[in-house]
Design an enzyme around this catalytic site. Structure first.
Site, PDB file in Angstrom:
ATOM      1  N   ASP A  31      -2.252 -66.487  36.472  1.00 35.95           N
ATOM      2  CA  ASP A  31      -1.185 -67.118  35.622  1.00 35.95           C
ATOM      3  C   ASP A  31      -0.677 -68.188  36.152  1.00 35.95           C
ATOM      4  O   ASP A  31       0.269 -68.332  37.023  1.00 35.95           O
ATOM      5  CB  ASP A  31      -0.075 -65.896  35.445  1.00 35.95           C
ATOM      6  CG  ASP A  31       1.127 -66.499  34.873  1.00 35.95           C
ATOM      7  OD1 ASP A  31       1.235 -67.534  34.226  1.00 35.95           O
ATOM      8  OD2 ASP A  31       2.298 -65.691  34.683  1.00 35.95           O
TER       9      ASP A  31
ATOM     10  N   LYS B 160       2.495 -78.009  34.127  1.00 33.76           N
ATOM     11  CA  LYS B 160       1.909 -77.625  32.805  1.00 33.76           C
ATOM     12  C   LYS B 160       2.155 -78.223  31.437  1.00 33.76           C
ATOM     13  O   LYS B 160       1.496 -78.485  30.498  1.00 33.76           O
ATOM     14  CB  LYS B 160       2.396 -76.043  32.851  1.00 33.76           C
ATOM     15  CG  LYS B 160       1.682 -75.197  31.788  1.00 33.76           C
ATOM     16  CD  LYS B 160       2.050 -73.742  31.971  1.00 33.76           C
ATOM     17  CE  LYS B 160       1.448 -72.912  31.061  1.00 33.76           C
ATOM     18  NZ  LYS B 160       2.008 -71.525  31.326  1.00 33.76           N
TER      19      LYS B 160
ATOM     20  N   GLU C  84      -1.766 -66.222  26.864  1.00 31.45           N
ATOM     21  CA  GLU C  84      -0.719 -65.584  27.830  1.00 31.45           C
ATOM     22  C   GLU C  84      -0.495 -64.163  26.950  1.00 31.45           C
ATOM     23  O   GLU C  84      -0.274 -63.115  27.487  1.00 31.45           O
ATOM     24  CB  GLU C  84       0.345 -66.396  28.018  1.00 31.45           C
ATOM     25  CG  GLU C  84       0.071 -67.256  29.038  1.00 31.45           C
ATOM     26  CD  GLU C  84       1.142 -68.476  29.148  1.00 31.45           C
ATOM     27  OE1 GLU C  84       2.026 -68.376  28.703  1.00 31.45           O
ATOM     28  OE2 GLU C  84       0.676 -69.420  30.053  1.00 31.45           O
TER      29      GLU C  84
ATOM     30  N   ASP D 209       8.383 -63.906  25.336  1.00 33.11           N
ATOM     31  CA  ASP D 209       8.169 -64.463  26.666  1.00 33.11           C
ATOM     32  C   ASP D 209       9.359 -65.541  26.984  1.00 33.11           C
ATOM     33  O   ASP D 209       9.290 -66.663  26.580  1.00 33.11           O
ATOM     34  CB  ASP D 209       6.737 -65.157  26.843  1.00 33.11           C
ATOM     35  CG  ASP D 209       6.577 -65.651  28.112  1.00 33.11           C
ATOM     36  OD1 ASP D 209       7.223 -65.678  29.139  1.00 33.11           O
ATOM     37  OD2 ASP D 209       5.027 -66.006  28.340  1.00 33.11           O
TER      38      ASP D 209
HETATM   39  P1  ADP Z   1       7.552 -69.116  34.035  1.00 34.18           P
HETATM   40  O1  ADP Z   1       6.591 -68.119  33.186  1.00 34.18           O
HETATM   41  O2  ADP Z   1       8.124 -70.335  33.542  1.00 34.18           O
HETATM   42  O3  ADP Z   1       6.560 -69.426  35.170  1.00 34.18           O
HETATM   43  P2  ADP Z   1       8.863 -66.874  35.076  1.00 34.18           P
HETATM   44  O4  ADP Z   1       8.353 -65.657  34.348  1.00 34.18           O
HETATM   45  O5  ADP Z   1       8.371 -66.753  36.374  1.00 34.18           O
HETATM   46  O6  ADP Z   1       8.733 -68.220  34.570  1.00 34.18           O
HETATM   47  O7  ADP Z   1      10.418 -66.631  35.015  1.00 34.18           O
HETATM   48  C1  ADP Z   1      11.235 -67.452  35.883  1.00 34.18           C
HETATM   49  C2  ADP Z   1      12.579 -67.300  35.438  1.00 34.18           C
HETATM   50  O8  ADP Z   1      13.033 -65.936  35.580  1.00 34.18           O
HETATM   51  C3  ADP Z   1      13.452 -68.110  36.378  1.00 34.18           C
HETATM   52  O9  ADP Z   1      14.496 -68.551  35.402  1.00 34.18           O
HETATM   53  C4  ADP Z   1      14.245 -66.960  37.068  1.00 34.18           C
HETATM   54  O10 ADP Z   1      15.537 -67.380  37.650  1.00 34.18           O
HETATM   55  C5  ADP Z   1      14.324 -66.043  36.053  1.00 34.18           C
HETATM   56  N1  ADP Z   1      14.374 -64.722  36.721  1.00 34.18           N
HETATM   57  C6  ADP Z   1      13.900 -63.972  37.738  1.00 34.18           C
HETATM   58  N2  ADP Z   1      14.216 -62.623  38.076  1.00 34.18           N
HETATM   59  C7  ADP Z   1      15.466 -62.435  37.239  1.00 34.18           C
HETATM   60  C8  ADP Z   1      16.265 -61.471  37.034  1.00 34.18           C
HETATM   61  N3  ADP Z   1      16.096 -60.163  37.886  1.00 34.18           N
HETATM   62  N4  ADP Z   1      17.113 -61.612  36.137  1.00 34.18           N
HETATM   63  C9  ADP Z   1      17.236 -62.618  35.411  1.00 34.18           C
HETATM   64  N5  ADP Z   1      16.363 -63.518  35.588  1.00 34.18           N
HETATM   65  C10 ADP Z   1      15.640 -63.509  36.397  1.00 34.18           C
HETATM   66 MG    MG Z   2       5.188 -67.376  32.238  1.00 38.89          MG
END
Ligand code: ADP
Ligand code: MG
Length: 605
Positions: free
Chosen positions: A9, A72, A174, A196
């Site tokens: 990913d 990205k 995705e 998402d």
């Molecule tokens: P991306 O797909 O953009 O790479 P992610 O799916 O990794 O992103 O998500 C990252 C986001 O999720 C960040 O804003 C992070 O602060 C938030 N996040 C991670 N854990 C939690 C949680 N337990 N509760 C709320 N938000 C969260």
């Molecule tokens: Mg993502």
């Protein structure tokens, strides 16, 4: 197993690598145990040395010109196309120098890179993690991209892979990967929404699955809406507060700004689990900012953002020519969907089951790994696991370490069962619910599927709360366990996929061991039940003796007290028949006492 194919990913905020075999997909951690890699690069302007991941991310505010994030967004795009993104980026993006004029370059201080080269650095790091894990070279990967990525963006992703020394054997959408992580390729002709909400982007996709093939019917989203915006709202709140408290002139140096952002994110994450969180920030000069923030306050703050995502959902449905009620289930993806308010709002909007069993930050990578294993020819092995029946018995832990079995192995899905629990201690406010799988009677011999805590039970005497625990396995084999205390209505729940991490061989072994140990297990379970019964019955009799102290004759009281002592002495015995007889005798002897208590209660009532 020769030459594994990994799933990647490649995210805007975080990137992950995973692998799947017959027991299902799992994340490959870095050699030092990190489960994900922040998609952030820092290029030292003096030496050109590269720092990647968490370390680079920590520097982002201090070194805005040389810290590269959100690559990205630039993949396969022209300067014209990314114009709206530029104001969010602190580093320089310029027209590409080479032959393809329809592209951009990134300036990291004095160094110039293509987005493909930068993404390749992230991919190469994940490849290293996988190579350290397998102790052999890895050369093939399935890589995910957003459903709306066009040919140029997909090609740029392939190019990044080949720069990193990886053949992208397939580029997968995705949302499709997310659905694969839930095994939804086996679903019968169903409409699935994938919601998402990541760090900086929101995507909603509507998929139709038919005979194992996914079709994207509609996508929508907002390329500048995500968890980072929630952090920003919290920072603004802190700053407003601090200015009210310490004067409007107060300035924040980059270090403090970074600290505020880190605090905001930590608070947000805590509030996904707890109902309030504490903030304490040292502002220097003996000034400290301290505040408690509740989940409700955060929810009010982020409610406009949630509404915007729901508007996107409505648009995606319209594009697909559908109504919300037609979607059978919603797969939740992205770290921001940990927030309970978001899960609830999405469930209400679609009026559909919301899937959260898989860690939402890992869903896409795990699905990429499932796709990789299908391509590697492991598809057949996988099918044998994913049957239409519950492969192993499902149950709940009870006091003393025994398992109450609720759904038997071999039950056809969908199926459900429920049971009533209560508390064991007066005023008990929390109950831990531990979900288990297996054919044995003791917790220690079963496989733990997960646990959660039902909290906020109002103070009541032991035995009075009525806690209904329900297990539901849906048609896709996903288990939801919920607990609800009937008087107060407090509830909690968890979702898991029981077949994850199991191979056919293990299932067979667990069933065989269950049969082999059947007799001794039943005896053990009976003993635990009797021991619990001793504790409950003797406590109840003592309590009645205390309330009726003025009415009970001394002789009778002494007889009961010595019987109680005797029965309590049996807590270490292992002859269930003797204990059962003694308990029976105690209850017979105490029956007149119980009658006195009832008469008195009636008179007083
Ligand atoms: P991306 O797909 O953009 O790479 P992610 O799916 O990794 O992103 O998500 C990252 C986001 O999720 C960040 O804003 C992070 O602060 C938030 N996040 C991670 N854990 C939690 C949680 N337990 N509760 C709320 N938000 C969260
Ligand atoms: Mg993502």
């Amino acid at each position: 197993m020769s030459d594994p194919i990994i799933g990647i990913d490649l995210g805007t905020t975080n990137s992950l690598v995973a692998f799947a075999d017959a027991s299902g997909p799992r994340i490959i951690a870095s050699p030092d145990g990190q489960m994900s890699l922040p998609s952030v690069l820092y290029i030292n302007p003096a030496t050109g040395a590269l720092t990647i991941g968490a370390e680079a991310r920590r520097r982002a505010v201090e070194r805005p010109m040389e810290t590269i994030y959100s690559v990205k967004r630039l993949m396969g795009r022209s300067l014209e196309e990314i114009r709206p993104d530029l104001r969010y980026l602190t580093y320089r993006v310029i027209e590409h120098a080479g032959a393809e004029s329809q592209a951009v370059d990134v300036m990291a201080g004095p160094y110039r890179f293509t987005p493909q080269q930068l993404s390749a650095m992230i991919l190469a790091e994940l490849k290293r993690w996988a190579e350290a894990h397998f102790r052999k070279p890895i050369s093939r990967a399935v890589i995910t991209v957003p459903a709306y990525f066009d040919d140029a963006q997909r090609q740029a992703t392939r190019d990044a892979a080949s720069i990193a020394g990886l053949e992208a054997v397939r580029i997968v959408n995705e949302p499709t990967a997310a659905a694969l992580a839930y095994g939804l390729d086996r679903a019968q002709d169903e409409l699935i929404a994938v919601y998402d909400l990541g760090g900086g982007t929101f995507d909603i996709s509507i998929l139709r699955v038919e005979k194992g093939i996914f079709r994207v019917l509609g996508t929508h989203g907002d390329t500048h809406l995500g968890g980072d915006d929630i952090d920003r709202l919290l920072v603004e709140l802190f700053v407003r507060d601090i200015r009210t408290q310490f004067g409007s002139g107060i300035e924040f140096d980059p270090e403090t700004q970074q600290a505020l952002r880190n605090f905001a994110e930590a608070v947000k994450i805590q509030l996904s689990q707890k109902t309030d969180a504490n903030v304490e920030i040292d502002l220097g000069d003996g000034r400290a900012y301290q505040r408690t923030i509740t989940r409700e306050e955060l929810e009010t703050l982020m409610s406009p953002l949630v509404s915007r995502t729901l508007d996107c959902c409505a648009s995606a449905l319209m594009e697909a020519g559908l109504q919300p009620g037609q979607v059978a289930r919603v797969v939740m993806v992205g770290g921001a969907t940990y927030a309970p308010a978001i899960r609830a709002a999405v469930g209400r909007f679609f009026n559909a089951e919301v899937y959260t069993a898989v860690n939402p930050m890992q869903t896409v990578a795990l699905g990429a790994a499932v796709q990789a294993s299908i391509l590697a020819g492991a598809g057949k092995k996988r099918d044998t696991l994913l049957l239409d029946i519950v492969p192993l018995t499902l149950g709940i832990e009870t006091v003393g370490g025994a398992v109450t079995k609720l759904i038997g192995k071999g039950s056809h899905v969908p199926c459900h069962a429920s049971t009533m629990f209560t508390t064991f201690i007066d005023g008990q406010a929390e109950v831990k619910i531990h979900v288990l799988q297996g054919e044995r009677e003791m917790v220690k011999d079963c496989r733990s599927l997960g646990q959660f805590v039902l909290c906020g039970i109002p103070p009541m005497p032991a035995g009075i709360p009525r806690i209904i625990i329900s297990l539901l396995v849906d048609a896709n084999g996903i288990l939801s366990v919920s607990a609800k205390e009937q008087r107060s209505g407090v509830n909690a729940s968890i979702q898991v996929i029981p077949s994850y991490g199991l191979t056919q061989k293990e299932i067979t072994r667990m069933i065989r061991e269950g049969l082999e140990h059947r007799a001794e297990d039943l005896l053990d379970h009976w003993l635990i039940d009797l021991h619990n019964q001793i504790l409950v019955d003797t406590a109840a009799i003592e309590k009645t003796l205390a309330t009726l102290s003025d009415q009970v004759e001394l002789g009778y009281r002494q007889e009961l007290v010595s019987l109680i002592d005797g029965v309590r002495g049996m807590l270490h015995w292992d002859d269930p028949e003797k204990i059962a007889r003694a308990l029976h005798y105690l209850n017979q002897k105490s029956a007149p006492l119980a009658e006195m208590a009832i008469t008195r209660a009636l008179r007083e009532g």
